[in-house]
Design a protein around this motif. Structure first.
Motif, short mmCIF file in Angstrom:
data_model
loop_
_atom_site.label_atom_id
_atom_site.label_comp_id
_atom_site.label_asym_id
_atom_site.label_seq_id
_atom_site.Cartn_x
_atom_site.Cartn_y
_atom_site.Cartn_z
N PHE A 50 2.88 -11.71 31.28
CA PHE A 50 3.90 -10.68 31.34
C PHE A 50 5.09 -11.09 32.19
O PHE A 50 6.11 -10.39 32.22
CB PHE A 50 3.30 -9.37 31.87
CG PHE A 50 2.33 -8.72 30.93
CD1 PHE A 50 2.78 -7.92 29.89
CD2 PHE A 50 0.96 -8.92 31.06
CE1 PHE A 50 1.89 -7.33 29.00
CE2 PHE A 50 0.05 -8.33 30.19
CZ PHE A 50 0.53 -7.53 29.15
N SER A 51 4.98 -12.22 32.90
CA SER A 51 6.07 -12.67 33.76
C SER A 51 7.15 -13.42 32.99
O SER A 51 8.23 -13.69 33.53
CB SER A 51 5.50 -13.59 34.86
OG SER A 51 5.01 -14.81 34.30
N ILE A 52 6.89 -13.77 31.73
CA ILE A 52 7.88 -14.49 30.92
C ILE A 52 9.00 -13.55 30.52
O ILE A 52 8.77 -12.42 30.08
CB ILE A 52 7.23 -15.07 29.64
CG1 ILE A 52 6.09 -16.04 30.00
CG2 ILE A 52 8.26 -15.75 28.76
CD1 ILE A 52 6.54 -17.27 30.74
N SER A 53 10.25 -14.00 30.64
CA SER A 53 11.40 -13.16 30.29
C SER A 53 11.87 -13.47 28.88
O SER A 53 12.22 -14.60 28.56
CB SER A 53 12.55 -13.41 31.27
OG SER A 53 13.73 -12.78 30.81
N SER A 54 11.88 -12.46 28.02
CA SER A 54 12.31 -12.66 26.64
C SER A 54 13.82 -12.84 26.53
O SER A 54 14.33 -13.31 25.52
CB SER A 54 11.89 -11.46 25.78
OG SER A 54 12.50 -10.28 26.25
#
Length: 383
Positions: A189-193
């Motif tokens: 969930f830490s990945i930024s789209s």
């Protein structure tokens, strides 16, 4: 509460692999994070272990690595090892992640739960080796049918599993069925789209097998390349040697050596790095139960293009958080891919919708809470 998990678990200093290993790792990590009063142990039988040893994970979880019998098929050898381990220890609850793990302990007076990660009689259709079909798929199917009605709890990781149980005429004979999704590690969930900097980057995170159907993706990329010459497809995961050869042959035949790359098994850090770069994730499988790659992609805010098989319909809403496509229609998939690669605003919007769904349905905190409630309910009935 002393709980024993039985299933695949990574070796020390290794990242969790595909499917069940990933699920068990994420679940136990989440349970430890929740600061509950559960005493967790894990037993895992492995072909690549010579001598038994114990390694501690997450500060206080002993993982007992036990070598498999070298001259006995795993389907028959694992239950013997597991029985011996359970007899030598004291647990309040057994939570197994494959059916044969329970084969020789069903008579023991300990509540038993099974999480089913695959539909063996369907997966068998995509396996060529007759010995594997017999000793793994057929035997697991036989054992599953034998123990289902005797379990204290059964975890269906997807509504699709419940559909299959009804088709098998076993659903009405079972006790304690809980629909609990696979958990996703909070790291995804830490990945930024919104920071994906390479718009033509696609990943296909799955074992290279006929069931996972990477050949379909090669056909798609051949067509996408005509409109997007610098498109890049990254394949990751272990492989079936024969099928990998077919994939490599197709890459060369279609002049895609600059467009398709196979990285083999990768670490969790590496797969997170790939998700950060990816604009799209493919999974054009012929059969799945609840694929981790789809829900991991959703957690990272990455739109997916997946096969419209029954299980995937429970994960992807077509045109909202990804696309459900006929895996045998490369023209349509290529058209959708080109359109999505060209429209960053749409990718980000779909990705954020996917992340929202994942946060509400597959976040490990939610799954751990549901799992602990199941344990309490089962032990409450027994006590």
């Amino acid at each position: 509460m002393k709980v024993c998990y039985i299933g695949e678990f990574p070796l020390p200093n290794h990242s969790p692999g595909a499917g069940p290993e990933n699920v068990l790792y994420n679940l136990v990590k989440g349970i430890c994070k929740s600061n509950n009063n559960i005493d967790v142990s894990i037993v895992t039988i492995r072909n690549d272990v010579t001598n038994p040893f114990t390694h501690e994970y997450f500060s206080n979880v002993p993982v007992h690595y036990i070598p498999s019998f070298k001259l006995l098929p795993r389907s028959f050898g694992d239950p013997i090892k597991i029985r011996k381990f359970i007899e030598e220890n004291d647990f309040d609850l057994i939570h197994a992640h494959y059916p044969i793990a329970l084969a020789k302990i069903m008579d023991m007076d300990i509540p038993k739960i099974l999480t089913l990660h695959g539909i063996f009689h369907i997966e068998k259709k995509f396996v060529k080796n007759p010995l594997t079909r017999l000793l793994y798929h057929d035997y697991n199917t036989y054992m599953l049918k034998k123990i289902l009605s005797k379990l204290d709890g059964f975890v269906a990781i997807s509504p699709y599993v419940i559909d299959i149980l009804k088709e098998m005429n076993t659903y009405d004979k079972m006790n304690g069925i809980f629909q609990i999704n696979n958990p996703i590690d909070e790291l995804f969930f830490s990945i930024s789209s919104t920071k994906k900097d390479k718009s033509n980057f696609i990943i296909y995170p799955a074992r290279i097998t006929e069931r996972k159907n990477q050949l379909a993706a090669i056909e798609v990329i051949k067509l996408v390349k005509e409109k997007v010459p610098d498109v890049k497809l990254i394949l990751t995961g272990g492989s079936d040697k024969t099928y990998l050869e077919k994939v490599n042959e197709s890459i060369i035949k279609n002049n895609l050596t600059q467009n398709v790359e196979y990285l083999g098994k990768v670490s969790r850090d590496k797969i997170l790095e790939l998700y950060q770069k990816a604009s799209i994730v493919y999974l054009l499988s012929n059969q799945e139960t609840q694929p981790m790659s789809i829900i991991e992609s959703m957690a990272t805010g990455t739109p997916v293009i997946v096969s419209k098989i029954n299980s995937n319909k429970y994960l992807v809403e077509n045109g909202v958080n990804g696309y459900l496509m006929d895996q045998n229609d490369p023209e349509k998939i290529a058209e959708c891919t080109v359109e999505l690669l060209a429209n960053k605003e749409k990718r980000v919007k779909m990705g954020e919708c996917a992340r929202h769904i994942a946060q509400n349905k597959y976040n490990s905190d939610i799954i751990v809470e549901q799992t602990l409630e199941m344990y309490k309910k089962i032990l409450g009935v027994k006590q």
